[in-house]
Design a protein around this motif. Structure first.
Motif, short mmCIF file in Angstrom:
data_model
loop_
_atom_site.label_atom_id
_atom_site.label_comp_id
_atom_site.label_asym_id
_atom_site.label_seq_id
_atom_site.Cartn_x
_atom_site.Cartn_y
_atom_site.Cartn_z
N GLU A 62 32.26 76.12 -12.19
CA GLU A 62 31.52 75.09 -12.91
C GLU A 62 32.23 73.74 -12.86
O GLU A 62 33.45 73.66 -13.00
CB GLU A 62 31.34 75.53 -14.37
CG GLU A 62 30.34 74.71 -15.14
CD GLU A 62 29.88 75.42 -16.40
OE1 GLU A 62 29.36 74.75 -17.29
OE2 GLU A 62 30.02 76.66 -16.47
N ARG A 63 31.43 72.68 -12.69
CA ARG A 63 31.93 71.31 -12.66
C ARG A 63 30.91 70.38 -13.30
O ARG A 63 29.72 70.63 -13.28
CB ARG A 63 32.16 70.82 -11.22
CG ARG A 63 33.16 71.59 -10.41
CD ARG A 63 34.60 71.31 -10.84
NE ARG A 63 35.55 71.96 -9.93
CZ ARG A 63 35.94 73.22 -10.04
NH1 ARG A 63 35.46 73.98 -11.01
NH2 ARG A 63 36.81 73.73 -9.18
N HIS A 64 31.42 69.29 -13.87
CA HIS A 64 30.53 68.15 -14.06
C HIS A 64 31.24 66.92 -13.53
O HIS A 64 32.47 66.80 -13.60
CB HIS A 64 30.07 68.00 -15.52
CG HIS A 64 30.87 67.04 -16.37
ND1 HIS A 64 31.59 67.44 -17.47
CD2 HIS A 64 31.02 65.69 -16.29
CE1 HIS A 64 32.18 66.39 -18.02
NE2 HIS A 64 31.84 65.31 -17.34
N ALA A 109 22.28 62.48 -18.01
CA ALA A 109 22.97 63.47 -17.18
C ALA A 109 21.95 64.14 -16.28
O ALA A 109 20.86 64.51 -16.73
CB ALA A 109 23.65 64.52 -18.05
N ARG A 111 21.09 67.42 -14.21
CA ARG A 111 21.52 68.81 -14.21
C ARG A 111 20.33 69.72 -14.00
O ARG A 111 19.18 69.30 -14.18
CB ARG A 111 22.21 69.15 -15.54
CG ARG A 111 21.26 69.15 -16.77
CD ARG A 111 21.99 69.74 -17.94
NE ARG A 111 21.26 69.83 -19.19
CZ ARG A 111 20.48 70.85 -19.55
NH1 ARG A 111 20.26 71.84 -18.71
NH2 ARG A 111 19.91 70.87 -20.74
N PHE A 123 25.96 72.58 -12.00
CA PHE A 123 26.55 71.27 -11.72
C PHE A 123 25.79 70.16 -12.44
O PHE A 123 24.56 70.10 -12.41
CB PHE A 123 26.54 71.00 -10.21
CG PHE A 123 27.26 69.74 -9.81
CD1 PHE A 123 28.53 69.45 -10.29
CD2 PHE A 123 26.67 68.85 -8.93
CE1 PHE A 123 29.19 68.29 -9.91
CE2 PHE A 123 27.33 67.69 -8.54
CZ PHE A 123 28.59 67.41 -9.03
N ARG A 124 26.54 69.28 -13.12
CA ARG A 124 25.97 68.16 -13.86
C ARG A 124 26.67 66.87 -13.44
O ARG A 124 27.86 66.89 -13.13
CB ARG A 124 26.17 68.32 -15.37
CG ARG A 124 26.01 69.71 -15.91
CD ARG A 124 26.59 69.82 -17.31
NE ARG A 124 26.59 71.19 -17.79
CZ ARG A 124 27.53 72.07 -17.50
NH1 ARG A 124 28.56 71.73 -16.74
NH2 ARG A 124 27.47 73.30 -17.98
N VAL A 125 25.96 65.77 -13.49
CA VAL A 125 26.58 64.47 -13.24
C VAL A 125 26.17 63.50 -14.34
O VAL A 125 25.00 63.14 -14.45
CB VAL A 125 26.22 63.90 -11.86
CG1 VAL A 125 26.90 62.55 -11.66
CG2 VAL A 125 26.65 64.85 -10.74
N GLU A 391 24.75 72.49 -22.55
CA GLU A 391 24.85 72.01 -21.17
C GLU A 391 24.96 70.49 -21.08
O GLU A 391 24.98 69.94 -19.98
CB GLU A 391 23.63 72.46 -20.36
CG GLU A 391 23.37 73.96 -20.36
CD GLU A 391 24.37 74.75 -19.54
OE1 GLU A 391 25.20 74.12 -18.86
OE2 GLU A 391 24.33 75.99 -19.59
N ASP A 392 25.05 69.81 -22.23
CA ASP A 392 24.94 68.36 -22.22
C ASP A 392 26.21 67.70 -22.75
O ASP A 392 27.28 68.28 -22.66
CB ASP A 392 23.67 67.97 -22.99
CG ASP A 392 22.43 68.53 -22.29
OD1 ASP A 392 22.03 67.97 -21.26
OD2 ASP A 392 21.88 69.56 -22.75
#
Length: 462
Positions: A62-64, A109, A111, A123-125, A391-392
């Protein structure tokens, strides 16, 4: 040829960015290594319960990420790129009123939203956008020059955007085009070797180091890439033991003896990175900037609106007690406040409507003619609660991380008017709906409850 699905594209993109960032910021590789060690130790010592909010495979991968852009055109292009990877905008964050340091950006974000997609790769940005129109930070002259500078640059080439549009429309690409998309997308977020106009950069930096990092350079880049860890306090200690300077504290809820909720974050401090500068006389010189850092996160249970209200009340109570007792230890005060005000079990979080959960039937329908309700089924262990992972992001925590890594405090004039921005404004600006995270979590809960009702044949189960 083999079709590479959007899910697989997202997994490969996250891995490519991780490799890129590790080459650019070697301390990030150390952070990933220590995170992996901590996760292995937690899962080994705690057994199945330790992976309740995510098993070894998901948590390790897992990454953001975080990027920063300058105008509505740029996040609209970002949305097209991330759309190719099955990532949609969720949440609206306004950091202009954040504590401890106002930052002239709004954010969302990108995702996955579907639980199955999150399980494959979450993955989230976190994507911040500058607000040059906000007079608390920028006067009319600086706004005009800043907008002109941003409008003249090209962050993403037409080929990348075209491939991204195809991938989103077709839910993937054939291997050759998929590889090209990934190469172009990864390169778009690499740190550029282009010279930085020193005078222009420092003029923006006097307003905000974040504004300078967005509007003072000709490209964008990964600002940080964040692994997930199951024990962030242990990681913090291990990183310090390796001689890596961490920020002063972990942001978000405290460590305490109850359920983990929302999000806890920390980072190592921004490191000096060599950059080339263009001087006022046109010459090129060498120097460095400190804008990128290594963040790590620990994720907990998603809270409902009622739960978030309680969370905000507890934060305010912590601030009040620290103001009354300036020599108190913040983490100890926070843990005490949480112990007094936050339910100590997941079941209590659920029964008070504070957290989001899904349900699974672990026993057949209890015998007898008494009416059944959800609480009875949970209390008799006929139904098991499964917490929904948050997730946020948290605006105050993000601002705390940013502020801990800024080279200066910048300036803000609170007497001047701001520029109105909200979720609807951002949705219109990027030409796609920015979803409310609470509605995403609620939909998961509702779908699980409907399935439980159908299995038990109890249409009014609640």
């Amino acid at each position: 040829m083999t079709m590479v699905t959007s899910t697989r594209l997202r997994t490969r993109f996250a891995a490519a960015l991780s490799g890129l960032y590790g080459r650019e910021v070697p301390a990030y590789t150390t952070l990933v290594e220590v995170s992996r060690q901590v996760n292995e130790d937690v899962l080994s010592a705690g057994g199945p319960a330790a992976g309740r909010l995510g098993g070894a495979h998901r948590v390790t991968a897992e990454r953001h990420g975080a990027i920063r852009v300058g105008s509505p055109t740029e996040p609209a292009q970002v949305a097209r790129i991330f759309g190719a990877f099955g990532m949609t905008p969720a949440g609206f964050y306004d950091l202009r009123d954040a504590r401890p340091e106002p930052i002239p950006v709004i954010a969302t974000a990108f995702r996955p939203a579907d639980p199955a997609e999150l399980a494959q790769n979450p993955f989230r940005v976190f994507t911040s956008m500058l607000v040059p129109q906000d007079r608390r930070f920028f006067d009319a002259d600086l706004e005009q020059r800043l907008v002109r500078f941003i409008d003249q640059r090209e962050l993403f080439c037409p080929e990348l955007l075209s491939l991204a549009d195809r991938a989103e429309a077709e839910s993937g690409l054939e291997e050759t085009d998929a590889t090209r998309l990934l190469d172009l997308a990864t390169a778009a977020f690499a740190l550029s070797a282009d010279p930085v106009d020193r005078a222009w950069y420092h003029e923006l930096e006097r307003v905000s180091a974040v504004a300078a990092d967005i509007g003072g350079v000709s490209t964008t880049h990964i600002n940080h890439l964040t692994p997930r860890v199951l024990d962030i306090d242990d990681l913090y200690r291990r990183m310090q033991a390796r001689g890596i300077e961490m920020i002063d504290q972990i942001q978000g809820p405290p460590r305490w003896n109850g359920p983990d909720v929302l999000l806890r974050q920390t980072s190592f401090r921004a490191l000096a990175e060599a950059r080339r500068f263009r001087e006022p006389d046109g010459s090129i010189s060498s120097g460095d900037l400190r804008v990128r850092f290594g963040e790590v996160e620990a994720r907990g249970i998603a809270l409902t609106s009622r739960g978030r209200t309680l969370y905000d009340e507890l934060l305010a109570e912590v601030d009040r007690r620290l103001a009354d007792d300036p020599v108190a230890v913040p983490q100890q005060v926070a843990a005490q406040v949480w112990s007094e005000g936050m339910p100590h079990t997941e079941t209590a979080l659920h029964s008070q409507g504070l957290g989001f959960f899904t349900y699974s039937l672990t026993a057949s329908r209890p015998a007898g003619g008494a009416p059944l309700d959800l609480a009875m089924l949970i209390n008799t262990c006929a139904v098991t609660l499964h917490p929904i992972v948050y997730e946020d992001f948290l605006p105050q925590s993000a601002a705390g991380i940013f502020a801990s890594n800024l080279s200066g405090n910048g300036s803000v004039d609170q007497d001047r008017g701001g520029a109105p921005r909200d979720m609807a404004w951002l949705s219109a600006a990027i030409d796609r709906e920015v979803r409310d995270p609470n509605l995403i979590y609620q939909a998961q809960t509702d779908a699980s409850l409907r399935a439980l009702r159908e299995t038990l044949r109890i249409p009014d189960l609640a």
